[in-house]
Scaffold this motif. Structure first.
Motif, PDB file in Angstrom:
ATOM      1  N   LYS A   2      28.510  42.490  44.306  1.00 33.54           N
ATOM      2  CA  LYS A   2      28.541  41.137  43.732  1.00 33.54           C
ATOM      3  C   LYS A   2      28.169  41.197  42.260  1.00 33.54           C
ATOM      4  O   LYS A   2      27.159  41.790  41.896  1.00 33.54           O
ATOM      5  CB  LYS A   2      27.568  40.222  44.471  1.00 33.54           C
ATOM      6  CG  LYS A   2      27.593  38.794  43.927  1.00 33.54           C
ATOM      7  CD  LYS A   2      26.817  37.805  44.747  1.00 33.54           C
ATOM      8  CE  LYS A   2      26.957  36.415  44.111  1.00 33.54           C
ATOM      9  NZ  LYS A   2      26.150  35.411  44.794  1.00 33.54           N
ATOM     10  N   ILE A  68      35.306  48.439  45.308  1.00 38.77           N
ATOM     11  CA  ILE A  68      36.408  47.767  45.999  1.00 38.77           C
ATOM     12  C   ILE A  68      37.691  48.094  45.238  1.00 38.77           C
ATOM     13  O   ILE A  68      37.647  48.453  44.056  1.00 38.77           O
ATOM     14  CB  ILE A  68      36.179  46.227  46.036  1.00 38.77           C
ATOM     15  CG1 ILE A  68      37.223  45.476  46.883  1.00 38.77           C
ATOM     16  CG2 ILE A  68      36.264  45.645  44.609  1.00 38.77           C
ATOM     17  CD1 ILE A  68      36.877  45.383  48.311  1.00 38.77           C
ATOM     18  N   ILE A  70      41.333  46.077  44.423  1.00 38.60           N
ATOM     19  CA  ILE A  70      41.994  44.764  44.550  1.00 38.60           C
ATOM     20  C   ILE A  70      43.419  44.876  44.006  1.00 38.60           C
ATOM     21  O   ILE A  70      43.640  45.496  42.968  1.00 38.60           O
ATOM     22  CB  ILE A  70      41.241  43.666  43.761  1.00 38.60           C
ATOM     23  CG1 ILE A  70      39.773  43.589  44.226  1.00 38.60           C
ATOM     24  CG2 ILE A  70      41.909  42.318  43.944  1.00 38.60           C
ATOM     25  CD1 ILE A  70      38.962  42.524  43.506  1.00 38.60           C
ATOM     26  N   GLU A  90      32.683  38.809  44.567  1.00 32.79           N
ATOM     27  CA  GLU A  90      31.768  39.129  45.654  1.00 32.79           C
ATOM     28  C   GLU A  90      32.577  39.656  46.833  1.00 32.79           C
ATOM     29  O   GLU A  90      33.574  39.051  47.215  1.00 32.79           O
ATOM     30  CB  GLU A  90      31.057  37.822  46.047  1.00 32.79           C
ATOM     31  CG  GLU A  90      29.959  37.980  47.044  1.00 32.79           C
ATOM     32  CD  GLU A  90      29.243  36.642  47.297  1.00 32.79           C
ATOM     33  OE1 GLU A  90      29.496  35.656  46.554  1.00 32.79           O
ATOM     34  OE2 GLU A  90      28.453  36.579  48.239  1.00 32.79           O
ATOM     35  N   THR A  91      32.176  40.805  47.374  1.00 33.23           N
ATOM     36  CA  THR A  91      32.934  41.345  48.516  1.00 33.23           C
ATOM     37  C   THR A  91      32.015  41.439  49.717  1.00 33.23           C
ATOM     38  O   THR A  91      30.802  41.604  49.585  1.00 33.23           O
ATOM     39  CB  THR A  91      33.477  42.753  48.209  1.00 33.23           C
ATOM     40  OG1 THR A  91      32.368  43.622  47.943  1.00 33.23           O
ATOM     41  CG2 THR A  91      34.387  42.749  47.010  1.00 33.23           C
ATOM     42  N   ASN A  92      32.587  41.374  50.914  1.00 33.34           N
ATOM     43  CA  ASN A  92      31.769  41.591  52.112  1.00 33.34           C
ATOM     44  C   ASN A  92      32.143  42.936  52.747  1.00 33.34           C
ATOM     45  O   ASN A  92      32.976  43.684  52.209  1.00 33.34           O
ATOM     46  CB  ASN A  92      31.890  40.412  53.081  1.00 33.34           C
ATOM     47  CG  ASN A  92      33.272  40.328  53.731  1.00 33.34           C
ATOM     48  OD1 ASN A  92      34.079  41.261  53.628  1.00 33.34           O
ATOM     49  ND2 ASN A  92      33.552  39.232  54.373  1.00 33.34           N
ATOM     50  N   TYR A  95      35.660  43.992  53.123  1.00 26.13           N
ATOM     51  CA  TYR A  95      36.392  44.045  51.852  1.00 26.13           C
ATOM     52  C   TYR A  95      37.059  42.726  51.490  1.00 26.13           C
ATOM     53  O   TYR A  95      37.881  42.664  50.578  1.00 26.13           O
ATOM     54  CB  TYR A  95      37.413  45.197  51.826  1.00 26.13           C
ATOM     55  CG  TYR A  95      36.760  46.523  52.092  1.00 26.13           C
ATOM     56  CD1 TYR A  95      35.816  47.033  51.219  1.00 26.13           C
ATOM     57  CD2 TYR A  95      37.069  47.259  53.227  1.00 26.13           C
ATOM     58  CE1 TYR A  95      35.182  48.238  51.467  1.00 26.13           C
ATOM     59  CE2 TYR A  95      36.445  48.469  53.495  1.00 26.13           C
ATOM     60  CZ  TYR A  95      35.497  48.946  52.606  1.00 26.13           C
ATOM     61  OH  TYR A  95      34.872  50.133  52.853  1.00 26.13           O
ATOM     62  N   LEU A  96      36.745  41.660  52.225  1.00 22.57           N
ATOM     63  CA  LEU A  96      37.217  40.341  51.829  1.00 22.57           C
ATOM     64  C   LEU A  96      36.533  40.026  50.497  1.00 22.57           C
ATOM     65  O   LEU A  96      35.323  40.210  50.355  1.00 22.57           O
ATOM     66  CB  LEU A  96      36.807  39.322  52.898  1.00 22.57           C
ATOM     67  CG  LEU A  96      37.751  38.148  53.105  1.00 22.57           C
ATOM     68  CD1 LEU A  96      39.159  38.619  53.425  1.00 22.57           C
ATOM     69  CD2 LEU A  96      37.242  37.275  54.264  1.00 22.57           C
ATOM     70  N   THR A  97      37.335  39.577  49.499  1.00 20.89           N
ATOM     71  CA  THR A  97      36.795  39.392  48.155  1.00 20.89           C
ATOM     72  C   THR A  97      36.844  37.923  47.770  1.00 20.89           C
ATOM     73  O   THR A  97      37.908  37.301  47.819  1.00 20.89           O
ATOM     74  CB  THR A  97      37.611  40.236  47.154  1.00 20.89           C
ATOM     75  OG1 THR A  97      37.555  41.587  47.588  1.00 20.89           O
ATOM     76  CG2 THR A  97      37.047  40.125  45.756  1.00 20.89           C
ATOM     77  N   GLU A 107      39.797  33.412  47.888  1.00 15.63           N
ATOM     78  CA  GLU A 107      39.412  34.508  48.770  1.00 15.63           C
ATOM     79  C   GLU A 107      40.653  35.347  49.058  1.00 15.63           C
ATOM     80  O   GLU A 107      41.674  34.820  49.509  1.00 15.63           O
ATOM     81  CB  GLU A 107      38.826  33.961  50.066  1.00 15.63           C
ATOM     82  CG  GLU A 107      38.068  35.010  50.852  1.00 15.63           C
ATOM     83  CD  GLU A 107      37.241  34.345  51.956  1.00 15.63           C
ATOM     84  OE1 GLU A 107      36.035  34.587  52.020  1.00 15.63           O
ATOM     85  OE2 GLU A 107      37.829  33.589  52.740  1.00 15.63           O
ATOM     86  N   GLY A 110      40.567  42.547  50.036  1.00 13.05           N
ATOM     87  CA  GLY A 110      40.500  43.735  49.186  1.00 13.05           C
ATOM     88  C   GLY A 110      40.972  44.948  49.986  1.00 13.05           C
ATOM     89  O   GLY A 110      41.384  44.832  51.144  1.00 13.05           O
TER      90      GLY A 110
END
Lengths: 372, 372
Positions: A2, A68, A70, A90-92, A95-97, A107, A110
């Motif tokens: 993040k 990450i 993208i 910010e990624t979780n 890899y969702l960004t 959203e 990634g």
């Protein structure tokens, strides 16, 4: 991962490294930009198509380190669209960004960074530093002459020759040679490298109008160009470069000083009736006492133009060229006057500055059916 | 035929009439510009693809009258290339055309003018005059809504309605309607004509930034737009235009005044993840107390944005649109604020200025799967 940073700074870095991103690759990860945020506030952004890699480092408020990849095109569009001056990325763990700027939240999925190819690590044992503007000019004056395709891969690059007291860059295909020489103070260890034309063109674009110093670091198989805010790593082309020096004539029967714009305009006009790559010309120069007659006849018509020059008495030479090979060099020549140096109508034309040997362009002529 | 004239004036006239020249026709003569020199010093230049014809008249030193057709692309390239400020055009009985400027002579084959289609002659019995800027604005605010292809050919044009006290222009496809109304002093005889969208777009380009008066002359099957230095003749589209007035709602459950740029930017951002025409959106407006939530979810990701607006209390409406239909109108709206007028989520959206009825844009919504 993040971090929060300035949107324009991130946009500019992503658009720079995107020049090295494949637009269509079988590996999705190669169509993306790699981003690594470190907790010391550095965010490293890389594009890499395995031939060229570009890395840019920006400062950010890093809340959580991580990495990450993208999709470069989509990320570029998001960054370029108008919004607040700061942006948060910010990624979780999936890899969702999440990209936030102003009141907008975007959203996108990634890509796992594991398979992103590392840039080659090169030690700085060997390096040369020169002003960016000088290197850009060397590229612009030569790289257009490199072959677009060739059985000999070395011709799709340019030879950069580092000598104790300067640099030389040469590009050639089977029909022409362009060479730019630069003297530099220093005592460089001699070295030669063949750099892909595509890498040089991207390097020239990155340099832009800046004249900051560029450090060239050489290593087996690769070269790195270090700029202030980014670096470009390129694969080198292996092989032995054409031994071009023995081809270039050193004595001439006829040397003419020509006003660059006038001869360039005449060639452009004569090219008007060369409608496409099928109807190729040639462009004829018919040089007689005090005059260059520039002409071309194709199925679309004929053009006849004249240019006053100082010639020796009783000169008579008719010689033909493929128009693009002339226009390419006139596009990059900036001097008011140039020297055109001829022998017979079957021998190459050499174009140089009026004085000195900073530049040399050689073109093979086209044999004319009814040459005088 | 032989005349000498100013190269820039001829170049400008040829590039204007070239807008009406077919780029690929089965008849070579339609790929050319027609030139007629008259001994009174008038040179008439015409491009005509049978749907649109453009005629421009310039002054020249005519040495010998005559007519010729010259390939438009090649002639345009020759005129645009730098040379002397005057140019001479000369044809022989075989239509070979010699173009001289400065020291350059260019000879190209001309085309026999006999088969060049005459522009329709239209009597000036009926005419209306209005400022060019007004007509251009009417075209720009409406013509984008015309259908690109449609079983009903009238939808590929715009309806120009002349009323005693003003003009109205309407364009529509099956999903949207754009209408621009203009009041003009005068007492015009009412008339309606359906003009091909392509002709209107070319007319707007010709008008450019000029605000000179334009006279519209109507005749069976054709309309002529008379500008100071040229005229555009267009075929009219036959048929009866869609009776659109009965489709437009006249009462609304919800009327919102919105800042144009903010809603346009939100829609643009939400469109970022609409990657091509296959992944079409929709763009959702979720309108609640004091807020428009603009969102879009596709396989490429999701966007969520918010916009503060004055709403009545307890409002709750979710409605979806194809993003291009919104973006098209935001591209042409110049007012700081606009009114968006809704009924239910299955009813069309109407966009108008905050006051007055100069403009109206209607879009049908997309039915949402999980609408509130």
């Amino acid at each position: 991962m993040k971090f929060v940073c300035d949107r324009d700074v991130l946009n500019s870095a992503v658009s720079t490294v995107s020049r090295a991103v494949s637009s269509r690759s079988s590996l999705a990860v190669l169509e993306g930009v790699y981003i690594r945020a470190e907790e010391n506030g550095r965010v490293t952004i890389i594009g890499n198509d395995l031939e060229i890699g570009i890395e840019s480092v920006i400062e950010a408020d890093v809340k959580e380190g991580g990495e990450i990849v993208i999709d470069a095109k989509l990320f570029g569009k998001i960054l370029a669209s108008p919004n607040d001056s700061t942006i948060s990325i910010e990624t979780n763990e999936k890899y969702l960004t999440l990209i936030k700027s102003g009141k907008a939240k975007i959203e996108i999925p990634g890509i796992a960074p594991d398979e992103f190819p590392d840039l080659p690590q090169v030690s700085e044992d060997y390096s040369v530093t020169l002003p960016g503007g000088v290197l850009k000019n060397m590229i612009e004056m030569t790289s257009f002459a490199a072959a677009k395709t060739d059985n000999d891969p070395t011709r799709m690059g340019a030879l950069l020759k580092i000598m104790p007291d300067g640099l030389s860059m040469v590009a050639l295909d089977g029909y022409r040679i362009a060479q730019r020489n630069v003297s530099l103070e220093g005592n460089f260890e001699p070295k030669e490298m063949i750099i892909p034309e595509k890498s040089l063109t991207e390097l020239a674009r990155i340099i832009g109008d800046s004249d900051e110093d560029i450090k060239i670091i050489a290593a087996p198989g690769h070269a790195i160009f270090l700029l202030e805010t980014c670096k470009l790593v390129t694969r080198l082309i292996e092989g032995s470069y054409t031994n071009f020096e023995r081809i270039i004539p050193t004595s001439f029967e006829l040397e003419l000083e020509c006003p660059t714009h006038q001869i360039a305009d005449s060639v452009k006009r004569a090219s008007l009736i060369i409608l496409n790559d099928v109807v190729k010309g040639p462009i004829r120069f018919n040089i007689t006492d005090g005059n260059i007659n520039v002409s071309c006849t194709t199925s679309a018509g004929s053009v006849d133009d004249n240019l006053s020059v100082d010639t020796p008495p009783d000169v008579a030479l008719e010689i033909g060229f493929y128009n693009r090979y002339l226009q390419d060099v006139f596009n990059v020549l900036r001097d008011d006057n140039i020297m055109m140096k001829f022998n017979k109508s079957i021998n190459p034309l050499i174009i140089t500055p009026v004085e000195g040997n900073d530049y040399m362009y050689m073109i093979l002529p086209i044999r004319l059916r009814n040459a005088g």
